[in-house]
Structures are given as C-alpha cells and as structure tokens.
Design an enzyme around this catalytic site. Structure first.
Site, PDB file in Angstrom:
ATOM      1  N   CYS A  38       0.862  -1.192   0.000  1.00 23.69           N
ATOM      2  CA  CYS A  38       0.000   0.000   0.000  1.00 23.69           C
ATOM      3  C   CYS A  38       0.891   1.232   0.000  1.00 23.69           C
ATOM      4  CB  CYS A  38      -0.894  -0.009   1.244  1.00 23.69           C
ATOM      5  SG  CYS A  38      -2.032   1.395   1.295  1.00 23.69           S
ATOM      6  N   GLU A  40      -8.804  -1.087  -2.727  1.00 27.56           N
ATOM      7  CA  GLU A  40      -9.163   0.329  -2.892  1.00 27.56           C
ATOM      8  C   GLU A  40     -10.489   0.660  -2.202  1.00 27.56           C
ATOM      9  OE1 GLU A  40      -6.815   1.995  -3.689  1.00 27.56           O
ATOM     10  OE2 GLU A  40      -5.650   0.490  -4.731  1.00 27.56           O
TER      11      GLU A  40
HETATM   12  O1  GNR Z   1       0.302  -0.144  -5.861  1.00 26.97           O
HETATM   13  C1  GNR Z   1      -0.334  -0.958  -5.188  1.00 26.97           C
HETATM   14  N1  GNR Z   1      -0.090  -2.282  -5.351  1.00 26.97           N
HETATM   15  C2  GNR Z   1      -0.890  -3.277  -4.835  1.00 26.97           C
HETATM   16  C3  GNR Z   1      -0.402  -4.572  -4.866  1.00 26.97           C
HETATM   17  C4  GNR Z   1      -1.157  -5.608  -4.374  1.00 26.97           C
HETATM   18  C5  GNR Z   1      -2.402  -5.352  -3.853  1.00 26.97           C
HETATM   19  C6  GNR Z   1      -2.898  -4.059  -3.799  1.00 26.97           C
HETATM   20  C7  GNR Z   1      -2.146  -3.024  -4.297  1.00 26.97           C
HETATM   21  S1  GNR Z   1      -2.791  -1.415  -4.262  1.00 26.97           S
HETATM   22  C8  GNR Z   1      -1.298  -0.499  -4.162  1.00 26.97           C
HETATM   23  C9  GNR Z   1      -1.573   0.991  -4.245  1.00 26.97           C
HETATM   24  C10 GNR Z   1      -2.398   1.415  -3.061  1.00 26.97           C
HETATM   25  O2  GNR Z   1      -1.973   1.555  -1.957  1.00 26.97           O
HETATM   26  N2  GNR Z   1      -3.674   1.588  -3.287  1.00 26.97           N
HETATM   27  O3  GNR Z   1      -4.492   1.923  -2.291  1.00 26.97           O
HETATM   28 NI    NI Z   2      -3.565   1.135  -0.475  1.00 25.93          NI
END
Ligand code: GNR
Ligand code: NI
Length: 171
Positions: free
Chosen positions: A94, A137
């Site tokens: 994240c 998300e």
């Molecule tokens: O960039 C991101 N990669 C990701 C990898 C595996 C599962 C979820 C994500 S979302 C993350 C970007 C992010 O923090 N979105 O909220």
């Molecule tokens: Ni995230």
C-alpha cells in the site's frame, strides 16, 4: 497535471469513512485526473481519494503492465455487489504503508457496481489481481487497510514502526 502528496499511516484520514459523491462534476473529473497522475507517479496500481486526504468515494486503478498501453479505471461510489466463494492469497502493498508487502487472503472474484466519469452506472466482474485491487481500494473508502487482515502480531509491528517514524518526523 498535479501530483498530490500521499498520506502515510498513522494519518487519521486513512481511518475515516469517505463521503458519497452526489454529482460527477468538473471538480470530480479534475480530482480523478490528479489521482491518476499521482498513482502513475508513485508508481502504484491503484489509489483511493482518502490517500491524498480527499474524503470522497472515488478510486482509480490501472492494472496494465509497465510499457503496455495504459488502461485507467475510475470508479465513483463503488460497491461490491457479489463476492465469489473461492479465496486467493496475494502479496499486497500500500502506498500509505510504504515498502512493506504481506500476503492477504481475499475472495478471488467480485462484482463491482460504480458510476463512471460520464455519470453512467456500470457493473463489472473482476478476478485475479484486479479483484484484489478493487477490494483493497474500496476498503480505503471505509478506513480499512490491508494490514487489518494480518495477524495481530504482524499488524501491531507495522503500526509501531510507522508510529515511531511519525514521532521522529514531528520533533
Ligand atoms: O500499488 C499498489 N499495489 C498493490 C499490490 C497488491 C495489492 C494491492 C495493491 S494497491 C497499491 C496501491 C495502493 O496503496 N492503493 O491503495
Ligand atoms: Ni492502499
């Protein structure tokens, strides 16, 4: 084009519930564009508005691999209407919890209903990494983070590390 700063835990805005969007107006379109710019710059595969401190129910995603044609996806007021029975384990990260990755179990398939940038209601079936990203998300819109699905030991370790960093940065 505007890249906005991404909030890091323990920022309280990452734990708040975001507000329903009443109308897809120019302000929302400009916000979606800033969110995509911020996501591509990071880089990430998804971004939710609370991660840039905007408490509105909008998320952006792009699952296209680097070097491929971009496939930006914007979801306004998204809701999961169906979770599949099967569970998949994926390594998640994240942007608000930088440089850490942990395996998380989630349903492999979901159906998501949302409003698009044209104000049209859309229903979409997703599987694999897209299904994971949608769930990750949408959780952000309710103040839920992927670390909430880890064991208490792992989660507390992560929280402690970032609490410590925030205290150091504040002095
Ligand atoms: O960039 C991101 N990669 C990701 C990898 C595996 C599962 C979820 C994500 S979302 C993350 C970007 C992010 O923090 N979105 O909220
Ligand atoms: Ni995230």
């Amino acid at each position: 084009m505007a890249i906005r700063p991404i909030l890091i835990i323990p920022d309280a805005r990452l734990r708040a519930v975001a507000d329903h969007i009443v109308e897809v107006d120019e302000e929302i379109k400009a916000l979606a564009k800033d969110m995509l710019d911020t996501m591509y710059d990071a880089p990430g595969i998804g971004l939710a508005a609370p991660q840039i401190g905007v408490m509105k129910r909008i998320v952006v995603m792009d699952l296209a691999a680097e070097g491929e044609t971009p496939t930006p996806l914007v979801m306004i007021n998204p809701e999961i209407t169906k979770f599949g029975e099967e569970i998949q384990v994926t390594e998640e990260g994240c942007l608000s919890i930088p440089e850490l990755y942990y395996e998380v179990e989630r349903p492999s398939t979901v159906t998501v209903k949302y409003t698009d940038l044209d104000g049209q209601e859309v229903s979409k079936d997703a599987e694999g990494k897209l299904a994971v990203c949608i769930q990750h998300e949408l959780d952000h819109l309710d103040g839920v983070l992927y670390i909430d699905y880890l064991s208490r030991l792992k989660r507390d370790r992560v929280i402690k590390k970032f609490d410590k960093q925030a205290k150091l940065a504040a002095r």
